[in-house]
Design a protein around this motif. Sequence first.
Motif, PDB file in Angstrom:
ATOM      1  N   SER A 889       0.849  -1.197   0.000  1.00  0.00           N
ATOM      2  CA  SER A 889       0.000   0.000   0.000  1.00  0.00           C
ATOM      3  C   SER A 889       0.875   1.234   0.000  1.00  0.00           C
ATOM      4  CB  SER A 889      -0.926   0.011   1.228  1.00  0.00           C
ATOM      5  OG  SER A 889      -1.761  -1.112   1.247  1.00  0.00           O
ATOM      6  N   LEU A 890       0.249   2.376  -0.387  1.00  0.00           N
ATOM      7  CA  LEU A 890       0.880   3.696  -0.382  1.00  0.00           C
ATOM      8  C   LEU A 890       0.302   4.484   0.782  1.00  0.00           C
ATOM      9  CD1 LEU A 890       2.684   5.901  -1.698  1.00  0.00           C
ATOM     10  CD2 LEU A 890       0.643   6.550  -3.047  1.00  0.00           C
ATOM     11  N   TYR A 891       1.198   5.034   1.673  1.00  0.00           N
ATOM     12  CA  TYR A 891       0.769   5.806   2.851  1.00  0.00           C
ATOM     13  C   TYR A 891       1.351   7.210   2.768  1.00  0.00           C
ATOM     14  CZ  TYR A 891      -1.139   1.808   5.418  1.00  0.00           C
ATOM     15  OH  TYR A 891      -1.908   0.752   5.833  1.00  0.00           O
ATOM     16  N   SER A 892       0.648   8.190   3.440  1.00  0.00           N
ATOM     17  CA  SER A 892       1.164   9.555   3.629  1.00  0.00           C
ATOM     18  C   SER A 892       1.056   9.895   5.092  1.00  0.00           C
ATOM     19  CB  SER A 892       0.356  10.559   2.791  1.00  0.00           C
ATOM     20  OG  SER A 892      -0.984  10.607   3.225  1.00  0.00           O
ATOM     21  N   LEU A 893       1.961  10.849   5.597  1.00  0.00           N
ATOM     22  CA  LEU A 893       1.902  11.225   7.026  1.00  0.00           C
ATOM     23  C   LEU A 893       2.437  12.637   7.184  1.00  0.00           C
ATOM     24  CD1 LEU A 893       4.941  11.221   8.498  1.00  0.00           C
ATOM     25  CD2 LEU A 893       4.651   8.775   8.298  1.00  0.00           C
ATOM     26  N   PHE A 894       2.043  13.276   8.329  1.00  0.00           N
ATOM     27  CA  PHE A 894       2.641  14.540   8.770  1.00  0.00           C
ATOM     28  C   PHE A 894       2.593  14.543  10.284  1.00  0.00           C
ATOM     29  CE2 PHE A 894      -1.850  15.462   8.176  1.00  0.00           C
ATOM     30  CZ  PHE A 894      -2.205  16.115   9.352  1.00  0.00           C
ATOM     31  N   ILE A 895       3.374  15.507  10.917  1.00  0.00           N
ATOM     32  CA  ILE A 895       3.556  15.534  12.373  1.00  0.00           C
ATOM     33  C   ILE A 895       3.271  16.947  12.862  1.00  0.00           C
ATOM     34  CG2 ILE A 895       5.166  15.075  14.273  1.00  0.00           C
ATOM     35  CD1 ILE A 895       6.738  13.294  12.375  1.00  0.00           C
ATOM     36  N   THR A 896       2.642  17.065  14.087  1.00  0.00           N
ATOM     37  CA  THR A 896       2.403  18.365  14.737  1.00  0.00           C
ATOM     38  C   THR A 896       2.991  18.327  16.131  1.00  0.00           C
ATOM     39  OG1 THR A 896       0.263  17.688  15.640  1.00  0.00           O
ATOM     40  CG2 THR A 896       0.262  18.703  13.450  1.00  0.00           C
ATOM     41  N   LEU A 898       2.631  19.493  20.227  1.00  0.00           N
ATOM     42  CA  LEU A 898       1.507  19.603  21.157  1.00  0.00           C
ATOM     43  C   LEU A 898       1.993  20.202  22.457  1.00  0.00           C
ATOM     44  CD1 LEU A 898      -1.499  18.797  21.697  1.00  0.00           C
ATOM     45  CD2 LEU A 898      -0.645  16.637  22.626  1.00  0.00           C
ATOM     46  N   ASN A 899       1.293  21.324  22.947  1.00  0.00           N
ATOM     47  CA  ASN A 899       1.496  21.833  24.307  1.00  0.00           C
ATOM     48  C   ASN A 899       0.137  21.920  25.007  1.00  0.00           C
ATOM     49  OD1 ASN A 899       0.224  24.124  23.397  1.00  0.00           O
ATOM     50  ND2 ASN A 899       2.058  25.412  23.398  1.00  0.00           N
ATOM     51  N   ASN A 900       0.092  22.541  26.213  1.00  0.00           N
ATOM     52  CA  ASN A 900      -1.165  22.591  26.966  1.00  0.00           C
ATOM     53  C   ASN A 900      -2.220  23.439  26.268  1.00  0.00           C
ATOM     54  OD1 ASN A 900      -0.379  20.919  29.098  1.00  0.00           O
ATOM     55  ND2 ASN A 900       0.663  22.612  30.153  1.00  0.00           N
ATOM     56  N   LYS A 901      -1.785  24.363  25.391  1.00  0.00           N
ATOM     57  CA  LYS A 901      -2.740  25.226  24.682  1.00  0.00           C
ATOM     58  C   LYS A 901      -3.345  24.496  23.504  1.00  0.00           C
ATOM     59  CE  LYS A 901      -4.673  29.294  24.039  1.00  0.00           C
ATOM     60  NZ  LYS A 901      -5.623  29.859  25.026  1.00  0.00           N
ATOM     61  N   GLY A 902      -2.577  23.601  22.854  1.00  0.00           N
ATOM     62  CA  GLY A 902      -3.081  22.880  21.695  1.00  0.00           C
ATOM     63  C   GLY A 902      -1.965  22.481  20.753  1.00  0.00           C
ATOM     64  N   GLU A 903      -2.336  22.219  19.432  1.00  0.00           N
ATOM     65  CA  GLU A 903      -1.391  21.761  18.432  1.00  0.00           C
ATOM     66  C   GLU A 903      -0.897  22.936  17.584  1.00  0.00           C
ATOM     67  OE1 GLU A 903      -2.468  18.257  16.139  1.00  0.00           O
ATOM     68  OE2 GLU A 903      -4.136  17.883  17.538  1.00  0.00           O
ATOM     69  N   GLY A 904       0.363  22.781  17.131  1.00  0.00           N
ATOM     70  CA  GLY A 904       0.922  23.758  16.210  1.00  0.00           C
ATOM     71  C   GLY A 904       0.649  23.360  14.757  1.00  0.00           C
ATOM     72  N   PRO A 905       1.259  24.080  13.775  1.00  0.00           N
ATOM     73  CA  PRO A 905       1.042  23.776  12.362  1.00  0.00           C
ATOM     74  C   PRO A 905       1.686  22.436  12.008  1.00  0.00           C
ATOM     75  CG  PRO A 905       2.736  25.437  12.603  1.00  0.00           C
ATOM     76  CD  PRO A 905       2.147  25.261  13.962  1.00  0.00           C
ATOM     77  N   PRO A 906       1.192  21.736  10.931  1.00  0.00           N
ATOM     78  CA  PRO A 906       1.750  20.427  10.567  1.00  0.00           C
ATOM     79  C   PRO A 906       3.105  20.573   9.901  1.00  0.00           C
ATOM     80  CG  PRO A 906       0.042  21.048   9.020  1.00  0.00           C
ATOM     81  CD  PRO A 906       0.032  22.097  10.088  1.00  0.00           C
ATOM     82  N   SER A 907       3.837  19.465   9.937  1.00  0.00           N
ATOM     83  CA  SER A 907       5.120  19.408   9.236  1.00  0.00           C
ATOM     84  C   SER A 907       4.856  19.135   7.754  1.00  0.00           C
ATOM     85  CB  SER A 907       5.986  18.296   9.825  1.00  0.00           C
ATOM     86  OG  SER A 907       5.389  17.031   9.547  1.00  0.00           O
ATOM     87  N   THR A 908       5.947  19.092   6.972  1.00  0.00           N
ATOM     88  CA  THR A 908       5.817  18.751   5.550  1.00  0.00           C
ATOM     89  C   THR A 908       5.339  17.303   5.434  1.00  0.00           C
ATOM     90  OG1 THR A 908       7.630  20.247   5.047  1.00  0.00           O
ATOM     91  CG2 THR A 908       7.039  18.615   3.372  1.00  0.00           C
ATOM     92  N   SER A 909       4.379  17.011   4.494  1.00  0.00           N
ATOM     93  CA  SER A 909       3.832  15.674   4.322  1.00  0.00           C
ATOM     94  C   SER A 909       4.865  14.749   3.708  1.00  0.00           C
ATOM     95  CB  SER A 909       2.588  15.723   3.439  1.00  0.00           C
ATOM     96  OG  SER A 909       2.045  14.433   3.287  1.00  0.00           O
ATOM     97  N   LYS A 910       4.806  13.475   4.136  1.00  0.00           N
ATOM     98  CA  LYS A 910       5.766  12.473   3.684  1.00  0.00           C
ATOM     99  C   LYS A 910       5.001  11.226   3.252  1.00  0.00           C
ATOM    100  CE  LYS A 910      10.099  11.036   3.361  1.00  0.00           C
ATOM    101  NZ  LYS A 910      11.146  11.700   2.582  1.00  0.00           N
ATOM    102  N   THR A 911       5.390  10.570   2.102  1.00  0.00           N
ATOM    103  CA  THR A 911       4.741   9.342   1.646  1.00  0.00           C
ATOM    104  C   THR A 911       5.733   8.183   1.712  1.00  0.00           C
ATOM    105  OG1 THR A 911       5.332   9.728  -0.658  1.00  0.00           O
ATOM    106  CG2 THR A 911       3.206  10.598   0.095  1.00  0.00           C
TER     107      THR A 911
END
Length: 1291
Positions: A889-896, A898-911
């Motif tokens: 299969s083909l997958y894609s992912l990104f990472i954010t 996290l602090n007590n206020k919430g999540e930041g912007p996502p990282s560059t997407s990777k497949t």
Amino acid sequence: MDRNRKWVPGIGAVLLILLSHMTSALEVPLDPKVLEGLPQPPTITLQSPKDYIFDPRENIVIHCEAKGKPSPSFSWTRNGTHFDVEKDSKVLMKPGSGTLVIDISGEKAEAYEGTYQCTAHNEHGTAVSNSIVIRQSRSPLWSKERNEAITVQVGAFLVLQCRPPAGLPPPVIFWMDNNFQRLPLDKRVSQALNGDLYFSNVLPEDTRSDYICYARFPHTQTIQQKQPISVTVLNNSPEGERRPGFMLPLGPTSTKMVLRGDTLELECIAEGLPTPEISWTKDGGELPSSRMSFHNFKKTLKISDVNEADAGDYRCTATNNLGIAHHIIKVTVKAAPFWVSAPRNLILAPNETGILTCRVNGEPKPKISWFVNGVPIENVPEEHGRKVEDDTVILSNVQSGSSAVYQCNASNEFGYLLANAFVNVLAEPPRVLTPPNQVYQVITNSPALLHCSSFGSPIPTITWFKDSQTAIKDGDSYVIHENGTLEISVAQLLNSGKYTCIATNNLGIKENHVFLEVKEPTRILKQPEYKVVQRGMSAMFECKVKHDPSLIPTMTWLKDNGELPDDERFEVDTDSLTIKDVTDVDEGTYTCIMNTTLDQDSASAMLTVVEKPDPPSDLELTDQTERSVQLTWIPGDEHNSPTQKFLIQYEDLLHQPGVWINLTEVAGTSTTAQLNLSPYVYYSFRVLAQNRVGHSDPSQPSRQYRTSPAAPDENPSDVQGVGTEPGNLVITWTPLTGFQSNGPGLEYRVQWRQKDMDDEWSSKNVANVSQFIVSGTPTFVPYEIKVQALNDYGSGPEPEVVTGYSGEDFPVSGPDSVQVMVHNGTLAEVHWEPVLSPSVRGKLQGYKVYYRRERGLHETEMDKDQQDQVLTFSGNRSEGRLPGLQPYSLYSLFITVLNNKGEGPPSTSKTFETPEGVPGPPSFLKVINPGLDSLTLEWGSPVNNNGRLTGYTLKYQPVNNTNELGPAKVMSFLANDTTVTLGNLNSSMLYKFYLSAKTIKGSGPIITEEAFTVMDTTRTQPPVETGKGPTEPPHPTSPITQSLHPPFHKAPPVGPAFGTVNTSVSEDSAVISWEYFGHHKNVYVEYIVENSKDDWKKELVNSSHSHMLKGLKPGTSYKVRVVARDPADPTVHSTDEVVVTVPAVPSRQVDIATQGWFIGLMCAIALLILVLLIVCFIKRNKGGKYPVKEKEDAHQDPEIQPMKEDDGTFGEYSDTEDHKPLKGSRTPSNGTVRRDESDDSLVDYGEGGDGQFNEDGSFIGQYSGKKEKDTHEGNESSEAPSPVNAMNSFV
């Protein structure tokens, strides 16, 4: 001659020992049934005492009763001469007795005084009574005298004499005054045994004019008095203190004689001032404490039941503070004659020998005289065989008619003894006095006594048998006593049974049966246990018992060894006692007693009633200071449960009125506590006691105690600083309570500053709040914070510094350098570069990885239905694993971030791509178009190929009806194949199929299915031939497969199908056999009488392939079928009905009287008998002799001889069934039917065939099943020995 005189007494002594052993067991039985009709010489049964003092106001009654057979006649002597009762109208002899009643009213009673003796006589002897001395009671008057007045000085001793007139019997003496009040006696003033009144020393209060001695005469119940004695005590010349001296007895020594068995009374009365104390000792010995007592303030020593060891010197000692005095009484013990061994009645058989022994002792030694029927033995004619040797009479070879009564008289100066002993010469057969068929019950391991009381002359010999067979001998387990009683010292269950005792003498034999039942002991298995119960609750005591089931038990409960209270709260069950609503009075020991008629067992347990303690009382406050006070109290009742601790509570009437707060706890043994207090509190205290039941009610509150205000002792707790939004800092704390404030005007000083900036502290005072908000702070920076309490009386201690952070904001960037490492088709690992702390803008909580499957690698379009999957990795991580991926299969992912206020912007997407894996299972597998020897399979491709599909693998194998697998076959197919037809299969066979898909990575999971081939209908119902045995069913051919296992050979597993049915019949049964290829587990053979409307009868056969129907009627036709049923399948499978005919059995009852061979046989026998008679007649006429048997065998009727079961012919009569009378056996005299004379026999009811009856019809021996011996053996018997025959052999 001198030698002979010395030698003959020696032989006599040996003979006496032997004779005493021979005759010791023979006594006259007391059983009236035995006495009835038994000749017996007279025996005195009742007589008056030797010394008879009569009251002249009442009749004189002189008792003389006797028994004998025939009843004896009575006569009397008075003063040694015949007393003619009939000539004196005042004297009456009671009918049937010798008792005299003398009416002395109007007569001089003295005329009947004298010595009387009674004689009882019958034809077998004469018995005499004791010599009875008759005297009249007397109470003479006191002589007229005038007593002089007595004057005595204080302290002197004094004796007032009584000296009453001599009476018969002697009077009882006591001293009283004119008001009939007894004079008080003590160790100073005492009354002697002779009645005199002794004063060891007189006192002024002893002055009085009415010292009166009274004498009471017992028989006449009259009281006489002496003239009063006047005593005056003077004090003009008082006596001084002095050493003790004896007033009674006088002198240093005295003597005393006492008769053996009487009571010794020793008396010592001393004078002196002060009053002496008396003590007693025995020189060279100890006083007999068990028979000794002191009286009259230890002035009198009494020793009861005197014996020879009581002789000696007795020392009485008088002691006061001025000295000691001694007196010795020398005691001698004499003895009137007393029995060592009195003569006993003898019952002797003719020609037996017995002895009479009259052994007495006394001091001085008594003289022994013998009498026969009341006549001195030296004055009666001599008898051959009678020999007198001092205290022994030897009677040798007694003869009938020599019965007599012998008297032994032993006398000395202190009295005499007279004993009657008859010698009764009897010839009596044995009698067993113990009731017949008596049942004795004993407990296991306890002794058992089986009685066999007997009577006979000569003395019967007792023999015991167990279960009428086994003779019992004296041994470890059995003891046969002289009286015939059989003792089993330790009875066991195997000792139970029937016991026979046989009494035998030369005149006959008698037997008796008793039964012993040995029972299991009663035992308490579960004993009641100690209970501690709270008042008002329930208490239950268990008492579970094991006992012999044949005994009826009775359960009894006791409380403190008494009956249970009559209270409905006490409930007694079969094995328990329940006490409801327990109160204090229920405390005690409870005992359960299990009784049976033979034994009992008991167990006890205590009940303790507990309750929570009573509240303490009397609270007091002491040692009061500003910050402490001492509290004391008095504990309440513990109620049987010790106090574990005391809880002290306080009420703050200023800040929290009505609320009680725990202050401290102290041990249950304490009654005081030192309490630490806080300022500015209005205290009130109370105490609660606690035991294992619970807390008591609170005590009454103490008086109020107020403390003065002060600065706070503590600061607020739980101080925190947390920003709730960017740009602020919220400072919170837990405020102090009013109790902690220590005074009025409570405030909080809040201080803060940015950490590591060296700024001044910012400060703000606030009141009645628990937080403070600082605004305008930078985003997420640390602050130092402290909060201090203060009131009108000062500030609290320096507060601790706490670090807090201002508010957070969202992270500003995602992680960089995201890399993916694929491990296999289902697992990948992701790496990233952690972000810098300033970009987090808060506390870093972790990273979130978002990934999703875009499509399969063999697909061209994206899968729009897939959802993002999320994994959170806490903390400052830089890698993580992604499990559960789908291969190929083909997958894609990104990472954010996290602090007590919430999540930041996502990282560059990777497949990334996942490699191939094994496929999933085929989507389906089904069987279509089943044939006789073929099946068609159809399947679908896997839902998830997980790669490029390379083909399929199929394995299949047959299954029989016991779920055993046959040889397997494996086939492979291409990826585009989805169906196959399998041939060369067995018909009516279950097959199991396994199918899996394959990729280059290997085979995936399998899918299974089962199916039957079609049944071969050409073999299900073959024709059935009646009367032929079962045939072997044809075996189905095995499929041609490649197998690693040997083929199975059991019946093939099929659906409901039957093969050939065969039958065979016998005279009352039929054997049914069949072929069966089904898988059902419930197979039945059902049958019914042909043309009958009854219900079918069925018999379960299960896995068998043949069955025998038993109990069929000969000559009857039956319809039979085999049926298979399955609870899970409503379909019923059955064979066709088969008709089976049971052949008729030809009659075996043949009338032999009509048979030619029988008629010819009878004619031949008659002719043979005729020839024999002619030969005998000819020989007799010629004077010849011919031998004959001693006895002829008894012939049985041939018509009742047994027939052989198979061919109906007569069988031979067995030797073991020959019931002819045994030679030498005895026929019962009372007509009891022996086994060979009756159709019914005890053999029919027992395990063995042996037994016999004795003369009275009781079954005591064994029947014999053996034939007689040859005639030349004479009277020998083949019977087994029986108790009766065994005893007859000794007669």
